[in-house]
Design an enzyme around this catalytic site. Structure first.
Site: not given
Length: 160
Positions: A26, A59, A80, A82, A85-86, A88, A113
């Site tokens: 991502w 994952e 990554v 970012i 608006g939720t 998540h 990490f």
């Protein structure tokens, strides 16, 4: 110590170490910068490297654990996340952080990490080791894995 609080880097000799780079896909530009930083750092150490791409940060723990259980000496986890608006962001950030910590403790092997938790894309660009970036978190995560694996190797040689 470097002027910003980071420890000074020194030449690490990781010949004989097998390191897995587990990396999320991502946010491709930032993710690719992290991966390149880790690659450069590990190439300089002489470690044997295998790259294991995964869909995203969620994952990372299961594949890092699989690599360590398969005999790798350490895993560099790169991802990554970012904020959107939720909720998540919080769920994935928490799962990746706790999951990778548990993998390291459970296996007794280091997990670097290199998961960036960001408010916006610019923060990632600033930290991903891209041209003009202020930091190279992929490199830092890889160096941390090697240094920790070497410390563990040293401890094992001290056993009676």
């Amino acid at each position: 110590m470097a002027g910003d609080g980071r420890p000074e880097t020194h030449r690490l000799d990781a010949h004989g170490l097998r390191i897995a780079i587990v990396h999320g896909r991502w946010h491709e530009r930032i993710a690719d910068g992290l991966l390149e930083g880790a690659r450069r750092a590990l190439a300089e150490t002489g470690a044997e490297v295998v790259e294991l791409p995964v869909p995203g940060a969620f994952e990372l723990p299961v594949v890092a654990q699989g690599a360590l259980e398969a005999g790798f000496d350490g895993a560099v986890a790169l991802g990554v996340i970012i904020r959107g608006g939720t909720p998540h962001f919080e769920y994935v950030s928490h799962a990746a952080t706790i999951g990778l910590t548990e993998v390291a403790v459970r296996t007794g092997k280091p997990v670097g990490f290199g998961v960036l938790t960001l408010e916006d894309e610019q923060q990632g660009i600033d930290r991903a080791g891209l041209p003009g970036s202020k930091e190279d978190k992929g490199r830092e995560a890889a160096e941390a894995v090697v240094e920790t694996a070497l410390a563990l190797r040293s401890l094992s040689s001290m056993r009676p």
